[in-house]
Design a protein around this motif. Structure first.
Motif, PDB file in Angstrom:
ATOM      1  N   PHE A   5      -1.907   8.657   4.751  1.00 27.35           N
ATOM      2  CA  PHE A   5      -2.519   9.543   5.890  1.00 27.35           C
ATOM      3  C   PHE A   5      -1.671   9.031   7.255  1.00 27.35           C
ATOM      4  O   PHE A   5      -1.372   9.628   8.375  1.00 27.35           O
ATOM      5  N   ARG A   7       1.470   8.017   7.660  1.00 27.08           N
ATOM      6  CA  ARG A   7       2.714   8.330   7.669  1.00 27.08           C
ATOM      7  C   ARG A   7       2.969   9.738   8.055  1.00 27.08           C
ATOM      8  O   ARG A   7       2.227  10.483   7.618  1.00 27.08           O
ATOM      9  N   ASP A   8       4.064  10.080   8.698  1.00 24.97           N
ATOM     10  CA  ASP A   8       4.360  11.633   8.780  1.00 24.97           C
ATOM     11  C   ASP A   8       4.644  11.929   7.634  1.00 24.97           C
ATOM     12  O   ASP A   8       5.304  11.662   6.824  1.00 24.97           O
ATOM     13  N   LEU A   9       4.107  13.058   7.081  1.00 23.95           N
ATOM     14  CA  LEU A   9       4.299  13.503   5.949  1.00 23.95           C
ATOM     15  C   LEU A   9       5.624  14.412   5.813  1.00 23.95           C
ATOM     16  O   LEU A   9       5.979  15.283   6.558  1.00 23.95           O
ATOM     17  N   LYS A  10       6.442  13.855   4.937  1.00 22.40           N
ATOM     18  CA  LYS A  10       7.964  14.412   5.014  1.00 22.40           C
ATOM     19  C   LYS A  10       8.147  14.377   3.458  1.00 22.40           C
ATOM     20  O   LYS A  10       8.216  13.277   2.698  1.00 22.40           O
TER      21      LYS A  10
END
Lengths: 472, 494
Positions: A5, A7-10
């Motif tokens: 959660f 981290r930026d979801l990439k």
């Protein structure tokens, strides 16, 4: 470590394209992978490849692969001389020995062009009075056949080397090893394509008596010719050093001409030598091959390393060697090149893949450097010129690193992919792409086309199994 | 005052255009007055000489050597710039994004997207573990949509992920919502304060949609895969999920949805629940007898789990206990054709709790396996189970896989009621209700009752209300939830 959660979801999407499309439609950052089954669709092999990349053993192999590839990259190949083969390779002084391309093979399993070339070579050396006598002699077991690779040598297509043929000598100044290759004969009816008539033998005799000695003298006079920079320039001029050598041949000629003029007193011979090189767009191929051999040999025998140190074909079998398994050959039937044919010829006339020239792919050139050579893509029938970079990008997926000294301007100066990792080949299912000439299946006809061929996956799966065995 | 530094790189060639670009980059470094990178040809050395950029070091360069010449205010600045130039020669080249082709492997994708954080894997099961291992080793969290992954592979993978501090959702994880992004089969639900951990995709979808329909929202929905709470796997992903939801400030309430876990694993998980300060809803479908910690409420069905998560403590409502007025009870059995495995399980539980004789290819406690001569028992099929999906699409992607069974059941005089689920949202078929309606277009005169529910929201691409309308037009009774549909079926059978 940040959790999912935080981290930026990439997202990397591997598999169903629709998932990527839907993620894109909701504004998520996603990169789609066009996945295809690894290891030719064999889950057990894919598992094996994965195990050899697991933490622990995988990191160990990564580390030794770095060592092996560093040895390739650290090479300082210099073309130092041209000398008779028997001076370079002592084995020629021990009876009737004849070297050929590819992994070991017996006379009865050789393809037509290989047998044709051997018959011509036996006549050339005076061991047989004519081609029929030569064929009987070859079949009799009196001649010792061995791969070039067993004697620090390489040869294009049939790759025949006999005692009196002059060989280019490339010395790797960093490690002190030497590698040898014959002088390129030009196009058309030539021994490397199985040619063996009087015209072919006469050209070989001139090469032995005039061109070889002249080049040797010129190279000695100018204290050798460093090759790395010629390759770097050639990549910038559209060569990939396997199918296209026109730029490097020009650069070679520019380098050698003054020294040749200073050392060759006979104006006729000088003119003939210059004209021969000028008239042969593939002249530099053999130089690049000897260079490739000189660069890869120091990377042999790094324990456990999964880096490929040689790829070659004898027209029947394709063979590879891997650093961690030393001098062992992993062999599978050669494949047919996909390519374009000269007018009047078709795939029906083609001999399967042949030659030691794939040593240039082993150091990141040829099919691996296609991005530098868009013209070649069309010539070998591999697709549009604009797709050239795709070949290089695909090869980057199966290699350890990029060679920053040999970069491709059109790909934002990416270095050529270098150091084929058997694990990555098996895992990705991407076999090395090799640019190649296509020989007529009948001896003596010559080249009938050019194309692209894949190294057989079976060579790599066998090598992987052997590496796994050693890792146990 | 300035300082000159020369560094020579032997036998290194780059064309002059590339070198000029590099020179400009180096010239912009702190304290640099002037910088040039040139091949050491006599003409180039002359140029550098005149620009006061050549010293003895550079003088000694040959035509094939690269000279780096830097003039800067101070020695440290000159050295730093020269070193930077030297290193830039070997640095991976900056790539223009537009030039990238389609990645053929995870490695290539990571080259294109170096800051990737997550992998969504939907390759055939026998290869999924390989890809997932690669992904977690690259530092990614992973969701494995693929099924047919071996038990051993799952254990190996999750143990490695645990050691690396990464989350593995799946295998056979159909649904997740991370940071508001729906992954694979998921619905468009508002953000909120309820966190979901689901060992089941459709169970998670049903609960999140019921919450959304009630006007509440979801913080995160994590899938762990149907086998995570088995003895072999030991709940590794579930425990990781509890940890991160427990520490997530947006999550106020946590719902755990699963088939009955192995007792040993249930104990470990519930011990972890007990250590949390947050309230939990535990929905172990078919397992209501378990002792729960103080902060946990048991929910017997998915519908109940949604109600519990929104604050209801007990007396969970299941509507449809009596037949709608004017509808007669029918004689016969109930056939359920489910795309959602957990919806199938929930329906079995509802029927079993009403003393029905229930059989299924995926029986819950209280139901039995399918029998060869099963004409006189209720048959609830999970059409998303491995035996139905090997080599063909999941029924949620391609609902036509249940067309034939639907036709058969329609013409089977022993069947009183056909129960259907209709799951919409991302990943799902564009019009599953339309697919059912097409099959029902040529109904026999006497046919069973059809009862369905639509798992989804108004914001889903298929729009829940439209799907309901399509079903109703085709003659299907539509219940509010899957549990309600099953309860209604029980009420309409005699």
């Amino acid at each position: 470590m940040a959790n999912v959660f935080e981290r930026d979801l990439k997202i990397v999407n591997i598999g169903l394209r629709s998932f990527a499309d839907e993620l894109t439609s909701v504004g998520a950052a996603v990169t789609h992978v066009e996945w295809s089954p690894p290891a030719n669709g064999d889950p057990a092999l894919a598992q094996l490849a994965t195990q050899l990349r697991a933490p622990g053993i995988g990191a160990e192999i990564d580390a030794v692969n770095t060592v092996a590839v560093e040895r390739i990259l650290a090479a300082e190949p210099v073309l130092v001389d041209v000398i008779p083969a028997e001076q370079a390779i002592p084995a020629f002084r021990e009876g009737q020995v004849l070297l050929h391309s590819g992994p070991p093979i017996t006379w009865d399993r050789m393809c037509g062009p290989m047998q044709g070339a051997i018959c011509g070579a036996l006549v050339f050396e005076g061991w047989a009075t004519d081609l029929d006598v030569a064929a009987k002699l070859a079949a009799s077991g009196a001649i010792t056949f061995a791969p070039n690779h067993h004697y620090d040598a390489v040869g294009p297509m049939t790759g025949i080397i006999t005692r009196s043929m002059p060989v280019l000598v490339v010395e790797n100044k960093k490690f002190g090893n030497r590698a040898y290759c014959t002088i390129n004969e030009g196009l058309g009816k030539v021994m490397r394509f199985g040619g063996n008539d009087a015209e072919v033998l006469a050209r070989l005799a001139w090469t032995r008596d005039v061109l070889g000695p002249a080049l040797g003298a010129a190279l000695r006079e100018r204290d050798g010719m460093p090759l790395k920079v010629i390759i770097a320039k050639g990549l910038g001029m559209g060569d990939e050093m396997h199918q296209r050598n026109v730029a490097c041949t020009g650069l070679f000629l520019r380098e050698i001409a003054p020294a040749l003029a200073r050392t060759c007193a006979d104006a006729e011979k000088l003119a003939a030598a210059l004209a021969f090189i000028s008239g042969n767009d593939q002249f530099f191929l053999n130089v690049a091959m000897a260079m490739g051999k000189a660069m890869t040999d120091p990377a042999r025998g790094v324990s456990r390393s999964s880096v490929v140190t040689a790829m070659c074909r004898n027209g029947t079998d394709f063979g590879i060697r891997v650093s961690g398994t030393g001098d062992r050959w992993f062999v599978a039937p050669v494949e047919m090149p996909e390519g374009l044919y000269f007018p009047g010829y078709s795939a029906a006339d083609a001999n399967p893949d042949m030659g030691d020239s794939a040593i240039v792919e082993t150091v990141g050139l040829g099919g691996f450097a296609m991005g530098a050579s868009p013209a070649v893509v069309g010539f070998v029938g591999a697709g549009s010129a604009s797709s050239a970079a795709d070949f290089t990008r695909a090869m980057r997926e199966i290699t350890v690193t990029e060679n920053s000294e040999w970069s491709i301007a059109a790909m934002d100066y990416a270095g050529v992919p270098t150091g084929i990792d058997v694990r990555l080949v098996v895992e990705s299912g991407i076999a090395p792409t090799i640019n190649t000439g296509i020989a007529h299946r009948q001896p003596g006809v010559g080249q009938v086309g050019a194309g692209v061929v894949r190294a057989p996956m079976a060579c790599f799966t066998q090598a992987l199994a052997a590496l796994a065995e050693e890792a146990r | 005052m300035s300082v000159l530094v020369n560094v020579v790189r032997r036998s290194f060639y780059l064309d002059s255009v590339a070198l000029m670009r590099l020179s400009r980059q180096i010239a912009g470094m702190p304290g640099v007055v002037e910088a040039a990178l040139m091949m050491g040809t006599p003409a180039n050395r002359q140029i550098m000489q005149e620009a006061h950029l050549l010293d003895a070091e550079g003088q000694g360069a040959a035509g094939n050597d690269l000279i780096i010449g830097v003039r800067a205010q101070t020695q440290p600045e000159a050295d730093a710039a020269a070193n930077a130039a030297f290193e830039a020669l070997d640095a991976p080249r900056e790539k223009a994004a537009a030039a990238e082709g389609t990645a053929k492997s995870l490695g290539a994708a990571l080259n294109q997207m170096p800051d990737a954080s997550f992998a969504l894997i939907s390759v055939p099961g026998e290869f999924a573990a390989v890809e997932a291992h690669k992904a977690i080793r690259a530092g990614l969290d992973v969701m494995i949509f693929s099924d047919n992954v071996s038990y051993d592979d799952e254990v190996r993978l999750k143990q490695e992920a645990q050691a690396l501090g990464r989350l593995v959702m799946g295998p056979d994880c159909g649904t997740a919502i991370i940071n508001g992004t729906p992954l694979a089969f998921a619905n468009v639900v508002p953000r909120g304060d309820i966190g979901i951990i689901g060992a089941s995709g459709t169970g998670t979808q049903e609960v999140t949609c019921l919450i959304a329909q009630a006007g509440r929202g979801i913080s995160q929905a994590i899938g762990v895969g149907g086998r995570d709470l088995s003895q072999k796997v030991g709940g590794i992903s579930t425990l990781t999920a509890i940890d991160i939801l427990d520490s997530d400030p947006e999550t106020q309430h946590i719902v755990l949805i699963s088939k009955p876990p192995h007792p040993d694993v249930a104990k470990i998980v519930l011990d972890r629940v007990a250590r949390s300060a947050k309230p939990f809803t535990i929905c172990f479908l078919g397992d209501t007898e378990r002792e729960l910690p103080e902060n946990a409420t048991a929910a017997p069905t998915l519908g109940a789990a949604a109600q519990s998560a929104m604050g209801q403590k007990k007396n969970f409502r299941i509507v449809g206990r009596s037949a709608p007025p004017g509808m007669l009870r029918k004689k016969g059995v109930i056939v359920g054709l489910f795309a959602g495995g957990t919806l199938c399980a929930e329906a079995q539980l509802v029927l079993a709790s009403r003393k029905h004789n229930v059989t299924s290819n995926a029986p819950v406690p209280g139901a039995s396996p399918l029998v060869a001569d099963g004409a006189n028992v209720d048959r609830l099929l999970d059409l998303g189970a491995d035996e139905y999906t090997k080599g063909r699409p999941h029924p949620m992607i391609d609902p036509s896989v249940r067309d034939d069974m639907l036709r058969q059941s329609m013409n089977d005089t022993n069947v009183a009621i056909i129960l259907l689920d209709c799951v919409i949202g991302y990943g799902a078929h564009a019009d599953p209700a339309g697919q059912v309606a097409a099959v029902l277009a040529d109904m026999p005169k006497k046919h069973p009752y059809l009862i369905a529910s639509v798992t989804g929201t108004e914001e889903d691409p298929q729009v829940r209300s439209r799907q309901i309308a399509t079903l109703k037009q085709a003659g299907v009774l539509v219940a509010d939830s899957n549990a309600d549909a099953a309860a209604l079926a029980a009420a309409l059978v005699s």
